[in-house]
Scaffold this motif. Structure first.
Motif, PDB file in Angstrom:
ATOM      1  N   PHE A   1      -3.193  10.556  -0.616  1.00  0.00           N
ATOM      2  CA  PHE A   1      -3.828   9.357  -1.160  1.00  0.00           C
ATOM      3  C   PHE A   1      -3.264   8.100  -0.513  1.00  0.00           C
ATOM      4  CE2 PHE A   1      -0.136   9.689  -4.098  1.00  0.00           C
ATOM      5  CZ  PHE A   1       0.368   8.389  -4.026  1.00  0.00           C
ATOM      6  N   ILE A   2      -4.008   7.003  -0.655  1.00  0.00           N
ATOM      7  CA  ILE A   2      -3.555   5.663  -0.301  1.00  0.00           C
ATOM      8  C   ILE A   2      -3.963   4.736  -1.438  1.00  0.00           C
ATOM      9  CG2 ILE A   2      -5.681   5.131   0.960  1.00  0.00           C
ATOM     10  CD1 ILE A   2      -4.049   3.352   2.830  1.00  0.00           C
ATOM     11  N   THR A   3      -3.128   3.749  -1.721  1.00  0.00           N
ATOM     12  CA  THR A   3      -3.484   2.758  -2.734  1.00  0.00           C
ATOM     13  C   THR A   3      -3.830   1.439  -2.063  1.00  0.00           C
ATOM     14  OG1 THR A   3      -1.309   1.710  -3.068  1.00  0.00           O
ATOM     15  CG2 THR A   3      -1.730   3.803  -4.232  1.00  0.00           C
ATOM     16  N   GLY A   4      -4.291   0.490  -2.862  1.00  0.00           N
ATOM     17  CA  GLY A   4      -4.461  -0.867  -2.397  1.00  0.00           C
ATOM     18  C   GLY A   4      -3.128  -1.597  -2.418  1.00  0.00           C
ATOM     19  N   PRO A   5      -3.125  -2.906  -2.099  1.00  0.00           N
ATOM     20  CA  PRO A   5      -1.880  -3.690  -2.127  1.00  0.00           C
ATOM     21  C   PRO A   5      -1.189  -3.608  -3.490  1.00  0.00           C
ATOM     22  CG  PRO A   5      -3.600  -4.916  -1.022  1.00  0.00           C
ATOM     23  CD  PRO A   5      -4.263  -3.711  -1.623  1.00  0.00           C
ATOM     24  N   ASP A   6       0.134  -3.609  -3.454  1.00  0.00           N
ATOM     25  CA  ASP A   6       0.963  -3.552  -4.665  1.00  0.00           C
ATOM     26  C   ASP A   6       0.682  -2.326  -5.522  1.00  0.00           C
ATOM     27  OD1 ASP A   6       2.180  -6.014  -3.992  1.00  0.00           O
ATOM     28  OD2 ASP A   6       0.498  -7.098  -4.872  1.00  0.00           O
ATOM     29  N   GLY A   7       0.232  -1.251  -4.868  1.00  0.00           N
ATOM     30  CA  GLY A   7       0.027   0.015  -5.571  1.00  0.00           C
ATOM     31  C   GLY A   7      -1.221   0.086  -6.414  1.00  0.00           C
TER      32      GLY A   7
ATOM     33  N   GLN B   1       0.853  -1.185   0.000  1.00  0.00           N
ATOM     34  CA  GLN B   1       0.000   0.000   0.000  1.00  0.00           C
ATOM     35  C   GLN B   1       0.891   1.238   0.000  1.00  0.00           C
ATOM     36  OE1 GLN B   1      -2.486  -1.152   3.543  1.00  0.00           O
ATOM     37  NE2 GLN B   1      -4.140  -0.374   2.228  1.00  0.00           N
ATOM     38  N   VAL B   2       0.626   2.144  -0.916  1.00  0.00           N
ATOM     39  CA  VAL B   2       1.460   3.330  -1.117  1.00  0.00           C
ATOM     40  C   VAL B   2       0.695   4.562  -0.673  1.00  0.00           C
ATOM     41  CG1 VAL B   2       2.795   4.665  -2.807  1.00  0.00           C
ATOM     42  CG2 VAL B   2       2.506   2.190  -3.108  1.00  0.00           C
ATOM     43  N   VAL B   3       1.397   5.501  -0.055  1.00  0.00           N
ATOM     44  CA  VAL B   3       0.796   6.791   0.290  1.00  0.00           C
ATOM     45  C   VAL B   3       1.642   7.914  -0.271  1.00  0.00           C
ATOM     46  CG1 VAL B   3      -0.360   5.974   2.375  1.00  0.00           C
ATOM     47  CG2 VAL B   3       1.975   6.887   2.533  1.00  0.00           C
ATOM     48  N   GLY B   4       1.012   9.070  -0.375  1.00  0.00           N
ATOM     49  CA  GLY B   4       1.686  10.261  -0.885  1.00  0.00           C
ATOM     50  C   GLY B   4       0.670  11.352  -1.085  1.00  0.00           C
ATOM     51  N   TRP B   5       0.817  12.128  -2.158  1.00  0.00           N
ATOM     52  CA  TRP B   5      -0.168  13.149  -2.475  1.00  0.00           C
ATOM     53  C   TRP B   5      -0.238  13.330  -3.977  1.00  0.00           C
ATOM     54  CZ3 TRP B   5       4.571  14.481  -0.397  1.00  0.00           C
ATOM     55  CH2 TRP B   5       5.363  15.380  -1.114  1.00  0.00           C
ATOM     56  N   SER B   6      -1.383  13.847  -4.403  1.00  0.00           N
ATOM     57  CA  SER B   6      -1.626  14.024  -5.827  1.00  0.00           C
ATOM     58  C   SER B   6      -2.437  15.295  -6.051  1.00  0.00           C
ATOM     59  CB  SER B   6      -2.403  12.820  -6.381  1.00  0.00           C
ATOM     60  OG  SER B   6      -2.830  13.046  -7.718  1.00  0.00           O
ATOM     61  N   ARG B   7      -2.274  15.855  -7.226  1.00  0.00           N
ATOM     62  CA  ARG B   7      -3.146  16.962  -7.611  1.00  0.00           C
ATOM     63  C   ARG B   7      -4.491  16.373  -8.054  1.00  0.00           C
ATOM     64  NH1 ARG B   7      -1.954  22.283  -8.828  1.00  0.00           N
ATOM     65  NH2 ARG B   7       0.283  21.829  -8.961  1.00  0.00           N
TER      66      ARG B   7
END
Length: 386
Positions: free
Chosen positions: A265-271, A250-256
């Motif tokens: 944002f957060i993603t599911g497993p494996d992005g 699971q990946v986190v960060g930010w997006s426009r």
């Protein structure tokens, strides 16, 4: 004939530099800042000390499952040195430098191996470093393995096998840095432009691709133990940045967003997929860390004002809670930016009392000042040598 947009090149370099030394430590814009460690519900709130200097120049950047914290702090001599603490922020240890005046620690694994960057003994060069367990020793590294050798490098993250991620740069282009175990054998070519910010124990690295010719940023995740990247997409806008990844990918960060705002944002497993975490009522939020339960930390603006407020979510990124609602700080301080969270739910955060500029503006200010300082130092040295 296509004209070279030198302003845009400088702007892009500034944004990439800020990925590692700016947006993760925005309290440089504060008139006053401290670093804190606390439990998931604010219990055990403890302010970190310093290396003998001003405690407002202590910046905590990462915490491991042994509850050790790394970052940088002011010394009695007025320099900035990387530090490592014992459990819960106790007994801060100076990790020294690679021969220069200053050093900065950005990542730590559960064995206490620390990565970061340090001034070298000669002018205007910074080298990525790695330490042994519990911060013992500091060794410079920039594995080449056929890649070009940039004069500047930074280690930003390290997993439990000692694989290191970060970036190297020639001051115009920043190149991904992804290594094998114990910082050896560079897996990337050294020519892929961007920053690798974190890596999990499966060897999945995440970060931001920033090809100069595209003038934008793309969050990415790699295949395990490789430098083969997959772009993660956006929240509907033109760019995204990845800051951390947990054991399931699971990946986190930010997006426009499509509306032009910056959202965590957060993603599911494996992005897989990308979910907007929302904000605390404002137009900006950024996720800086995630643990294996999917609890996310970061910072957000509110409906009024430009100030940032640290947040934590529930497992899987559900909900967003202002950390300030869980604690009482002295001296009217505000928890402004949560920097990391471990698998016990312990959080490290910065506090401050002054507004922070918008993300893009702040990135330019911080990295631009660094670039100006670098040029000034080198110009001075050139004059002396004439």
């Amino acid at each position: 004939m296509k004209k070279t947009n030198y302003f845009e090149i400088i702007r892009r370099f500034a944004a990439i530099a800020a990925m590692s030394i700016g947006l993760g430590s925005g309290s440089a814009a504060y008139a006053q800042a401290y670093s804190w460690v606390m439990g998931p519900n604010g219990e055990g709130l403890t302010r970190l000390g310093s290396l003998g200097g001003d405690e407002t120049v202590t910046f905590a950047r990462a915490i491991n499952d042994a509850r050790q914290i790394v970052g940088w702090s002011s010394t009695a001599a007025g320099k900035t040195h990387a530090f490592l603490t014992g459990p819960n922020g106790a007994s801060m240890t100076d990790l020294g430098t690679l021969g220069g005046e200053n050093s900065y620690a950005y990542g730590i694994n559960n064995a206490g191996q620390v990565v970061g960057t340090s001034d070298a003994e000669f002018c205007c060069v910074n080298r990525a470093f790695i330490t042994g367990p519990n911060g013992t020793g500091m060794t410079a590294f920039l594995p080449t393995a056929g890649a070009q050798r940039d004069p500047y490098s930074v280690g930003l993250g390290i997993n439990n096998t000692g694989r290191v991620v970060g970036y190297s740069t020639d001051n115009i282009r920043s190149h991904l840095l992804i290594t094998g175990p114990n910082g050896m054998n560079r897996l990337d070519t050294g020519f892929q432009e961007g920053v690798a910010s974190a890596i999990n124990d499966a060897g999945q690295a995440v970060g931001t691709l920033s090809p100069l010719e595209e003038f934008t940023h793309h969050a990415f995740i790699t295949e395990p133990n490789t430098a083969t990247v997959t772009k993660l997409g956006t929240l509907g806008g033109s760019e995204s940045h990845a800051t951390d990844v947990n054991a399931s990918g699971q990946v986190v960060g930010w997006s426009r967003t499509a509306g032009g705002e910056f959202h965590a944002f957060i993603t599911g497993p494996d992005g897989a997929g990308m979910t907007d975490l929302g904000t605390l009522g404002g137009t900006v939020s950024m996720a800086t860390g995630i643990n294996d339960a999917g609890q996310v930390v970061g910072y957000s603006t509110k409906a009024e004002g430009a100030e940032h407020y640290a947040f934590i979510t529930g497992p899987g990124g559900t909900g967003m809670t202002d950390l300030n609602s869980l604690v009482t700080l002295p001296d009217r301080l505000t928890l402004s930016e949560a920097q990391g969270i471990n698998n016990s739910g312990q959080i490290i955060s910065l506090s401050g009392i002054a507004p922070i500029p918008e993300p893009a503006t702040y990135a330019l200010i911080l990295a631009g000042l660094g670039l100006v300082g670098f040029m000034a130092r080198c110009r001075t040295r050139a004059t002396i040598n004439q």
